[in-house]
Design an enzyme around this catalytic site. Structure first.
Site, PDB file in Angstrom:
ATOM      1  N   ASP A 132      83.887  28.643  97.580  1.00  0.00           N
ATOM      2  CA  ASP A 132      83.938  29.383  96.320  1.00  0.00           C
ATOM      3  C   ASP A 132      82.717  30.297  96.249  1.00  0.00           C
ATOM      4  O   ASP A 132      81.589  29.819  96.207  1.00  0.00           O
ATOM      5  CB  ASP A 132      83.944  28.384  95.152  1.00  0.00           C
TER       6      ASP A 132
ATOM      7  N   HIS B 200      87.858  27.676  94.461  1.00  0.00           N
ATOM      8  CA  HIS B 200      87.711  27.605  93.010  1.00  0.00           C
ATOM      9  C   HIS B 200      89.114  27.578  92.385  1.00  0.00           C
ATOM     10  O   HIS B 200      89.830  28.557  92.441  1.00  0.00           O
ATOM     11  CB  HIS B 200      86.969  28.854  92.518  1.00  0.00           C
TER      12      HIS B 200
ATOM     13  N   SER C  10      84.848  25.654  86.054  1.00  0.00           N
ATOM     14  CA  SER C  10      84.650  27.083  85.908  1.00  0.00           C
ATOM     15  C   SER C  10      83.797  27.379  84.666  1.00  0.00           C
ATOM     16  O   SER C  10      82.710  26.841  84.528  1.00  0.00           O
ATOM     17  CB  SER C  10      86.006  27.793  85.855  1.00  0.00           C
TER      18      SER C  10
END
Length: 483
Positions: free
Chosen positions: A404, A460, A180
Site C-alpha cells: 500500500d 489497501h 484507511s
C-alpha cells in the site's frame, strides 16, 4: 375518571412507541435477496438517532458472533473515506457473505458465504458514519455538516445507546476498529470511551482496546512518506530519490514554488509513479470501476502478439488479461440499490435517493480550506491521541498491507516509534501454514500493549487482498496469543 383517561393514556403510549421506533429501530434479518434460503447467521439492521434532537440517524449492520456471542468480543467497525458505506467492508473485507463476482450485472447479484469471516470469533457492528455515509441520513440540512471531532462524539453516543438497547452485550469486551481514514476517527472514539468511563457516564463500557488497518494518521507525514516508500520498493532509483531528498529538503508535500531543482525532481518522480496503483502497487491502475487506464482491460480477444510463449510447454498458452479489483463495485451498487434489498434491510423510504460506496461530496470537502463542505477534517494528526491511549489499560493492533503506497507501512512504523513505548519484541516474521505472512513488532508497558504487523503482499485494505492471513492475525490477537 380512570375509564375516561385510559384512551388518552393508550394514545400517549402509542405515540411514545412510534417516536422511539422512528428514532431508534432494530430489525432481525432472516432472508436477503440474492441469497438462497434463510441466513445461517444472525443479522440485525437499524437506525439510532443521535444529537440533541436526534437529527442524525446512523444506520448499522450487526452480525452476531457465530462462535460464542455471550463472551466473544464486540467490535465496532468504522469504515474509512470519510463517507464510505460500511457494508462494503462487510461484503469485501471480512463479513460473513460477499457478492458472487460471476453474477450478471443486469440482474440482482447473488450472495455467497465466506469461510473466513471475522464473525467466527467476534460480534461486529458495521456503522455507516459519518452522517451521509451509506444509508445514514439527517433530518435537517444543518445536521449534515460535521467534522472529525463531532462525528466521533456521535460515534461514542451511538455505542452507548446501542448497548442500552442491547444489554446482553454490555459485558463483552469492546474493541473499536477501522481502516484507511478511520485511522483518524478510531483513536478519537477510543479516547471518548475511556474518558466517558472515567467520568462515570453510563453505561460504563468494557473497552479493551482498538485496532487499525492501513491507517491514515497524519496529514503531512503519510503523503510525505510515499516517495521514500516508492524508492524502497524499487519504483524510484536511488539517484533520483537522493536528489529529490536533498533538493526538497525532505519535504515532498509543501513545495517551495521557487525551488526549481525540487520541482524538476518531483516532475520526474510523477512520471515514474503516474501509472502506479497507490492502493496496490502490483495491480493495474483503474480510472473507473469498469476499465483499466491505458486500455489494459478490453472485451476484445487478445491478438497473437498478446499471447506470450511458455517455454516450459510445447504449446502457446493464452494469458488472461488483468482485471480491475474494483470492477465488482457495479455489482454491489446494483444490489444495494435494489428495492427488495432495501426493504429487506429495512432502509427507510425517502431518506437516501441512491446508495453509493463512498460519498464523494464528503470526501472532497475533507481537505477543502474554505470549510464550506459538509465535512471538515479538523484533526490533522492523531499521534497525540495515540499517545494519550498509551496511558490506559489498552490493547492496540495496527496492521498494514506492505504494498500500500497510499498509507505506507513505513510511515506507520515511524509514528509508532514516536510514541516512545518500550519495545517488547523486535522485528520478526510471523507465519501462516509454515510460510511468512508478514512481520511484527510488539511494544508495551504496564497495562498498555501495541502490536504492529505487516501483511506480506497485501494492499489497501489488507483483508481484501489477503483474507487468510488477516483472519489468522485477528484470531490470534483476540485470543491474546503470539502472532
Amino acid at each position: 375518571m380512570f375509564s375516561q383517561s385510559k384512551p388518552l393514556l393508550t394514545l400517549l403510549l402509542t405515540i411514545l412507541v412510534f417516536f422511539h421506533t422512528f428514532c431508534s429501530s432494530q430489525n432481525v434479518i432472516e432472508y436477503l435477496p440474492g441469497f438462497p434460503g434463510k441466513l445461517p447467521f444472525k443479522l440485525e439492521t437499524g437506525y439510532i438517532g443521535l444529537g440533541e434532537k436526534e437529527e442524525v440517524q446512523l444506520f448499522y449492520y450487526f452480525f452476531e458472533s457465530e462462535g460464542n456471542p455471550k463472551e466473544d468480543p464486540l467490535l465496532l467497525w468504522l469504515t474509512g473515506g470519510p463517507g464510505c458505506s460500511s457494508i462494503y467492508g462487510a461484503v469485501y473485507e471480512f463479513g460473513p457473505f460477499t457478492i458472487d463476482p460471476s453474477s450478471p450485472s443486469e440482474s440482482l447479484p447473488s450472495l455467497v458465504l465466506k469461510d473466513l469471516s471475522w464473525t467466527k470469533m467476534a460480534n461486529i457492528i458495521f456503522l455507516d458514519q459519518p452522517v451521509g455515509s451509506g444509508f445514514s441520513y439527517a433530518t435537517t440540512p444543518e445536521a449534515f455538516r460535521s467534522n472529525d471531532t463531532y462525528a466521533t462524539e456521535l460515534d461514542y453516543e451511538f455505542i452507548r445507546k446501542w448497548l442500552i438497547s442491547h444489554p446482553k452485550y454490555i459485558n463483552n469486551p469492546l474493541y473499536v476498529g477501522g481502516d484507511s481514514y478511520s485511522g483518524i476517527t478510531v483513536p478519537l472514539v477510543a479516547n471518548n470511551v475511556y474518558k466517558g468511563n472515567e467520568a462515570g457516564i453510563k453505561p460504563l463500557i468494557n473497552i479493551k482496546g482498538y485496532m487499525l488497518g492501513n491507517p491514515r494518521t497524519d496529514a503531512f507525514a503519510d503523503p510525505n512518506e510515499r516517495i521514500p516508500y516508492a524508492n524502497r520498493m524499487g519504483l524510484l532509483s536511488d539517484r533520483l530519490y537522493q536528489s529529490a531528498r536533498v533538493n526538497c529538503e525532505g519535504n515532498f508535500v509543501n513545495i517551495d514554488p521557487d525551488n526549481a531543482l525540487c520541482l524538476n525532481d518531483l516532475d520526474r518522480i510523477s512520471q515514474c509513479l503516474d501509472k502506479i496503483n497507490d492502493f496496490m502497487i502490483l495491480e493495474p491502475k483503474c480510472d473507473s470501476v469498469w476499465r483499466v487506464e491505458g486500455g489494459i482491460l478490453s472485451s476484445n480477444k487478445p491478438s497473437s502478439k498478446e499471447i506470450p510463449t511458455n517455454f516450459l510447454q510445447s504449446v502457446v498458452a493464452p494469458v488472461s488479461k488483468p482485471i480491475c479489483r474494483n470492477a465488482h463495485l457495479n455489482l454491489i451498487h446494483t444490489w444495494a440499490n435494489n428495492k427488495s434489498v432495501r426493504d429487506a434491510l429495512h432502509v427507510r423510504e425517502g431518506t437516501i435517493e441512491e446508495w453509493v460506496r463512498c460519498n464523494n461530496t464528503i470526501q472532497a470537502s475533507v481537505t477543502a480550506t474554505d470549510g464550506t463542505g459538509p465535512y471538515v477534517g479538523n484533526v490533522k494528526s492523531v499521534v497525540g491521541y495515540h499517545k494519550a491511549l498509551t496511558r490506559k489499560n489498552c490493547r492496540t493492533l495496527v496492521y498494514s498491507g506492505d504494498h500500500d503506497m497510499a498509507f505506507p507501512h513505513t510511515s506507520t512504523e515511524k509514528w509508532i516509534e514516536s510514541l516512545k513505548v518500550p519495545l517488547v519484541s523486535d522485528w520478526r516474521p510471523w507465519f501462516l501454514e509454515g510460510q511468512i505472512a508478514g512481520y511484527t513488532m510488539t511494544y508495551g508497558h504496564g497495562d498498555y500493549e501495541l502490536t504492529f504487523a505487516t501483511i506480506k503482499g497485501a494492499g489497501h485494505t489488507a483483508p481484501e487482498f489477503k483474507p487468510e492471513e488477516c483472519f489468522a492475525l485477528i484470531a490470534r490477537w483476540f485470543a491474546e496469543s503470539s502472532l
